[in-house]
Design an enzyme around this catalytic site. Structure first.
Site, PDB file in Angstrom:
ATOM      1  N   VAL A 189       0.833  -1.212   0.000  1.00 36.96           N
ATOM      2  CA  VAL A 189       0.000   0.000   0.000  1.00 36.96           C
ATOM      3  C   VAL A 189       0.867   1.262   0.000  1.00 36.96           C
ATOM      4  CG1 VAL A 189      -1.846   1.263   1.172  1.00 36.96           C
ATOM      5  CG2 VAL A 189      -1.857  -1.246   1.177  1.00 36.96           C
ATOM      6  N   LYS A 215      -6.336  -1.389   9.407  1.00 41.91           N
ATOM      7  CA  LYS A 215      -7.600  -1.712  10.111  1.00 41.91           C
ATOM      8  C   LYS A 215      -7.382  -2.249  11.510  1.00 41.91           C
ATOM      9  CE  LYS A 215      -6.219  -4.630   6.936  1.00 41.91           C
ATOM     10  NZ  LYS A 215      -6.311  -5.211   5.644  1.00 41.91           N
ATOM     11  N   GLU A 217     -10.161   5.956   5.521  1.00 41.48           N
ATOM     12  CA  GLU A 217     -11.023   5.394   4.470  1.00 41.48           C
ATOM     13  C   GLU A 217     -10.476   4.070   3.936  1.00 41.48           C
ATOM     14  OE1 GLU A 217     -14.132   6.702   2.862  1.00 41.48           O
ATOM     15  OE2 GLU A 217     -13.905   4.548   2.545  1.00 41.48           O
ATOM     16  N   VAL A 241     -11.112   0.057   5.272  1.00 41.29           N
ATOM     17  CA  VAL A 241     -12.248  -0.827   4.946  1.00 41.29           C
ATOM     18  C   VAL A 241     -12.553  -0.709   3.459  1.00 41.29           C
ATOM     19  CG1 VAL A 241     -14.683  -1.349   5.362  1.00 41.29           C
ATOM     20  CG2 VAL A 241     -13.259  -0.515   7.242  1.00 41.29           C
ATOM     21  N   ILE A 253     -12.897   1.326  -2.235  1.00 39.19           N
ATOM     22  CA  ILE A 253     -14.317   1.728  -2.220  1.00 39.19           C
ATOM     23  C   ILE A 253     -14.551   2.806  -1.179  1.00 39.19           C
ATOM     24  CG2 ILE A 253     -16.698   0.933  -1.965  1.00 39.19           C
ATOM     25  CD1 ILE A 253     -15.637  -1.937  -2.216  1.00 39.19           C
ATOM     26  N   GLY A 308      -0.811  -9.603  -3.754  1.00 37.00           N
ATOM     27  CA  GLY A 308      -0.748  -8.559  -2.725  1.00 37.00           C
ATOM     28  C   GLY A 308      -2.075  -8.304  -2.038  1.00 37.00           C
ATOM     29  N   LYS A 324     -13.024  -4.893  10.172  1.00 38.46           N
ATOM     30  CA  LYS A 324     -13.671  -3.914   9.280  1.00 38.46           C
ATOM     31  C   LYS A 324     -15.130  -3.681   9.664  1.00 38.46           C
ATOM     32  CE  LYS A 324     -10.520  -5.000   5.489  1.00 38.46           C
ATOM     33  NZ  LYS A 324     -10.256  -5.928   4.374  1.00 38.46           N
TER      34      LYS A 324
HETATM   35  N1  HSE Z   1      -6.279  -8.755   3.246  1.00 36.74           N
HETATM   36  C1  HSE Z   1      -7.239  -7.755   2.994  1.00 36.74           C
HETATM   37  C2  HSE Z   1      -8.296  -8.305   2.052  1.00 36.74           C
HETATM   38  C3  HSE Z   1      -6.583  -6.544   2.385  1.00 36.74           C
HETATM   39  O1  HSE Z   1      -8.039  -9.335   1.439  1.00 36.74           O
HETATM   40  O2  HSE Z   1      -9.385  -7.733   1.945  1.00 36.74           O
HETATM   41  C4  HSE Z   1      -7.459  -5.340   2.286  1.00 36.74           C
HETATM   42  O3  HSE Z   1      -7.892  -4.900   3.537  1.00 36.74           O
END
Ligand code: HSE
Length: 399
Positions: free
Chosen positions: A12, A104, A128, A131, A135, A186, A204
């Site tokens: 990220v 998170k 933002e 979660v 989106i 990733g 989340k």
């Molecule tokens: N490991 C998380 C997922 C990454 O697969 O949704 C994004 O929060």
């Protein structure tokens, strides 16, 4: 020039650098600049050196150096893990720097503390990207839907597990291969058990529930955290025959002056957008008492989609560094135990005469039946099923 720092140059953090570089002109114009790069990454905090990479000269392993740099107004925390990410975020806020995060774990554990620190210091703590990847769902909840009482949030909140389920169902892939593929892309957490066992989705839904219900809700206060490992192919086929798809959902419901929160596989009626959400995509349904149901859909994981949300928060922090109203921790008893949660159940049972008394029945091969119950508390439904004498082979929830 607006200087920022990125803590953690992984999937990220690296994406944040890319977004700022690729969209430098548009970002500059949107911030009132002349199109030349306005937001500059002045520091990257990482233990790795990134030799030969264009960030090599700005990489440091010394957080205090960033803290002491008064030209840095926004700190991007994309480290992952609770510590030292929380500690660095708190120090940054206390020194008057806004913090933007995709973390998170930190938001779900310490969001209340960090929001208060932001308010006390006249800066913002924005999350933002924590979660739903790319989106926008947190900003809509805090801002666009603030006129509503939110009564339910239900969604696919983990891209990795939805990717795995899709690969297994559509392509017949083995679980391990699908997981490896998600890791290579990733999507997965460093410890993918957090994805597979539901903890990532739980963090989340607790963040979303906290915003919707105005209280910080620690994950320990949820009713249930069940991942995808207990989904049997026979139930996928049974659900399909009954007109449903099985998805791993986070669900938060307002129940009078209390709330229920859980993560578990749910049957979702075909035709609902959530049932049709495949691959790494997430879909989050939000029901407000005035607006009715909304569904937010998009890429729930991945470098650039998540970085898109982070950088949008950076821009918001630069435009208007005003703190969100902090939340108190949910008091004991605000969240319901599983037995008191309102749910609908799917049951795969051995065929028997009294099945129709429990709900809508679909006959299956092999002398089995699928039953979808009406809504009731989990405890009451379980007691009714036990009293019916049904031999239950499998049980899931129904949205
Ligand atoms: N490991 C998380 C997922 C990454 O697969 O949704 C994004 O929060």
């Amino acid at each position: 020039m607006i200087n920022i720092a990125i803590l953690g140059f992984g999937v990220v953090g690296g994406g944040v650098y890319e977004v700022l570089k690729n969209n430098a002109y548009d970002i500059s114009k949107k911030l009132g600049g002349d199109g030349s790069q306005l937001v500059k990454v002045a520091h990257v905090l990482d233990l790795r050196k990134f030799e030969g990479h264009e960030v090599e000269s700005i990489v440091t392993s010394d957080f205090d150096k960033i803290l002491a740099d008064d030209s840095v107004s926004v700190v991007v925390e994309t480290m992952g893990g609770a510590h030292p990410a929380f500690d660095f975020s708190l120090k940054a806020l206390q020194s008057g720097k806004s913090v933007v995060t995709s973390n998170k774990e930190v938001v779900s554990k310490f969001g209340d503390v960090l929001l208060k620190a932001a308010k006390d210091n006249g800066v913002c703590y924005l999350y933002e990207a924590s979660v739903g990847g790319g989106i926008p769902v947190i900003n809509p909840l805090i801002n666009c839907l603030t006129a509503n009482k939110v009564t339910r949030i239900a969604g696919i909140l983990n891209g990795t597990t939805n990717y795995i389920l899709t690969k297994m169902l559509v392509e017949g892939a083995a679980f391990e291969d699908a997981l490896k593929d998600a890791q290579e892309r990733g999507y997965a957490e460093r410890d993918p058990s957090a994805d597979v066992e539901g903890l990532d989705a739980l963090r989340k839904i607790c963040i979303l529930g906290g915003i919707a219900f105005g209280k910080h809700i620690p994950t320990e206060q949820s009713a249930l955290c069940r991942g995808i490992t207990q989904i049997d192919k026979a139930d996928i086929a049974a659900a399909d025959k009954a007109g449903y798809a099985i998805k791993l959902l986070g669900v938060a419901k307002l129940c009078g002056d209390k709330a229920s929160l859980m993560v578990a596989p749910h049957l979702v009626q075909k035709g609902h957008l959530i049932a049709d959400t495949v691959g790494v995509f997430n879909a989050v349904s939000v029901t407000g008492n005035m607006v009715d149901e909304l569904v937010f859909y998009g890429r729930g994981a991945g470098s650039l989609p998540t970085a898109s949300a982070v950088v949008s928060d950076v821009i918001q922090a630069i435009r208007c560094p005003v703190a969100e109203t902090p939340r108190e921790k949910a008091e004991e008893g605000f969240t319901l135990p599983l037995d008191e949660c309102p749910v609908k159940l799917y049951l795969r049972v051995k065929a028997f005469d009294g099945a129709a008394d429990l709900g809508a029945v679909t006959a299956l091969d092999g002398g089995e039946m699928a039953i979808i119950t009406e809504e009731g508390t989990y405890g009451a439904l379980k007691a009714k099923v036990a009293a019916s004498g049904a031999v239950v082979i499998a049980e899931h929830f129904v949205l």
